[in-house]
Design an enzyme around this catalytic site. Sequence first.
Site, PDB file in Angstrom:
ATOM      1  N   ASP A   1       0.824  -1.215   0.000  1.00 49.39           N
ATOM      2  CA  ASP A   1       0.000   0.000   0.000  1.00 49.39           C
ATOM      3  C   ASP A   1       0.861   1.269   0.000  1.00 49.39           C
ATOM      4  OD1 ASP A   1      -2.280   1.491   0.035  1.00 49.39           O
ATOM      5  OD2 ASP A   1      -2.852   1.002   2.090  1.00 49.39           O
TER       6      ASP A   1
ATOM      7  N   ASN B   1     -10.678  -2.565  -6.162  1.00 49.93           N
ATOM      8  CA  ASN B   1      -9.866  -1.615  -6.949  1.00 49.93           C
ATOM      9  C   ASN B   1     -10.484  -1.230  -8.296  1.00 49.93           C
ATOM     10  OD1 ASN B   1      -6.672  -2.938  -5.783  1.00 49.93           O
ATOM     11  ND2 ASN B   1      -7.819  -1.186  -5.034  1.00 49.93           N
TER      12      ASN B   1
HETATM   13  C1  FPP Z   1      -1.905   0.225  -3.305  1.00 49.82           C
HETATM   14  O1  FPP Z   1      -1.405   1.547  -3.338  1.00 49.82           O
HETATM   15  C2  FPP Z   1      -1.367  -0.542  -4.407  1.00 49.82           C
HETATM   16  C3  FPP Z   1      -2.109  -1.106  -5.394  1.00 49.82           C
HETATM   17  C4  FPP Z   1      -3.575  -1.003  -5.469  1.00 49.82           C
HETATM   18  C5  FPP Z   1      -1.466  -1.856  -6.491  1.00 49.82           C
HETATM   19  C6  FPP Z   1      -0.231  -2.622  -6.164  1.00 49.82           C
HETATM   20  C7  FPP Z   1       0.504  -2.853  -7.416  1.00 49.82           C
HETATM   21  C8  FPP Z   1       1.847  -2.864  -7.601  1.00 49.82           C
HETATM   22  C9  FPP Z   1       2.821  -2.774  -6.510  1.00 49.82           C
HETATM   23  C10 FPP Z   1       2.506  -2.945  -8.936  1.00 49.82           C
HETATM   24  C11 FPP Z   1       1.910  -3.798  -9.978  1.00 49.82           C
HETATM   25  C12 FPP Z   1       1.601  -5.214  -9.650  1.00 49.82           C
HETATM   26  C13 FPP Z   1       2.316  -6.275 -10.045  1.00 49.82           C
HETATM   27  C14 FPP Z   1       1.829  -7.659  -9.780  1.00 49.82           C
HETATM   28  C15 FPP Z   1       3.578  -6.137 -10.747  1.00 49.82           C
HETATM   29  P1  FPP Z   1      -2.438   2.733  -3.512  1.00 49.82           P
HETATM   30  O2  FPP Z   1      -2.530   3.061  -4.964  1.00 49.82           O
HETATM   31  O3  FPP Z   1      -3.744   2.381  -2.874  1.00 49.82           O
HETATM   32  O4  FPP Z   1      -1.729   3.886  -2.738  1.00 49.82           O
HETATM   33  P2  FPP Z   1      -2.421   5.066  -1.924  1.00 49.82           P
HETATM   34  O5  FPP Z   1      -3.159   4.416  -0.781  1.00 49.82           O
HETATM   35  O6  FPP Z   1      -1.270   5.873  -1.486  1.00 49.82           O
HETATM   36  O7  FPP Z   1      -3.311   5.774  -2.876  1.00 49.82           O
END
Ligand code: FPP
Length: 243
Positions: A21, A69
């Site tokens: 996250d 998501n």
């Molecule tokens: C949460 O951060 C993260 C995600 C919803 C996606 C996770 C994906 C990756 C690390 C990269 C791609 C995946 C693979 C399998 C290579 P957020 O966007 O919710 O962050 P925030 O809470 O700060 O908005």
Amino acid sequence: MKKRKLKNFNNIPNHVAVIMDGNGRWAEKRGLKRNMGHRKGADRLYEILMASLEVGVKVLTVYAFSVENWKRPQAEVDYLMTEATNFLKKHESDIISKEIRVIVIGEDDRIPDYLREKKYYYMDLTKDYNKMTFVIALNYGSHQELVQMVKKISEKVKTNEIDINDINEQTVEENLYTKGLPPVDLMIRTSGEIRVSNFLLWQLSYAEMYFTKVLWPDFNKKEYYKALEEYQLRQRRFGGLTK
Ligand code: FPP
């Protein structure tokens, strides 16, 4: 600068699950588009996968995209789907040479065809590897997983494949996406949020929890070792008493 190493290799968790996250916040803090956080996050993921292999973690499960998501703007959803596909393409030869088995868990609906194809191609390609298992939760929700488990078992009862009185914990486990995988020992969530967010609810029942304020794109090997070292100090009693 001296490279930090894990101090000892005793009591390494068998199965680590990670809620990656904070990608969006990492990018926004730098005046970048949120997608740049996902970009950096994908590189961190590979670093943590390699670190897991090095220290002897047998299963690493990561939450790449939850069923919730889909509520994000279409452009971000599209980016995440492409990023996951690129990740699999980019690291294919390395994953093969390191004999890592890759499993993608979650629902197939709504996932773009190119990623669904890659998912099955990869799972088939790596199915006989056993150095380590890398599980990607993609379009995953624990409630959905539990609902499909109930449906699968009900179907087996209906067709007399199993007797209702024989249903036990093992029956449940065999009908989850994570069939055959060990329970989670350590769950890590980055970015300061302290919740489980519909991730592996059954599988986490006795996991040790590690929450850190570090945002996922900053969660490097050193941060991972900190989590492992804290785990090594925890006393796991599984409801019993310490000897
Ligand atoms: C949460 O951060 C993260 C995600 C919803 C996606 C996770 C994906 C990756 C690390 C990269 C791609 C995946 C693979 C399998 C290579 P957020 O966007 O919710 O962050 P925030 O809470 O700060 O908005």
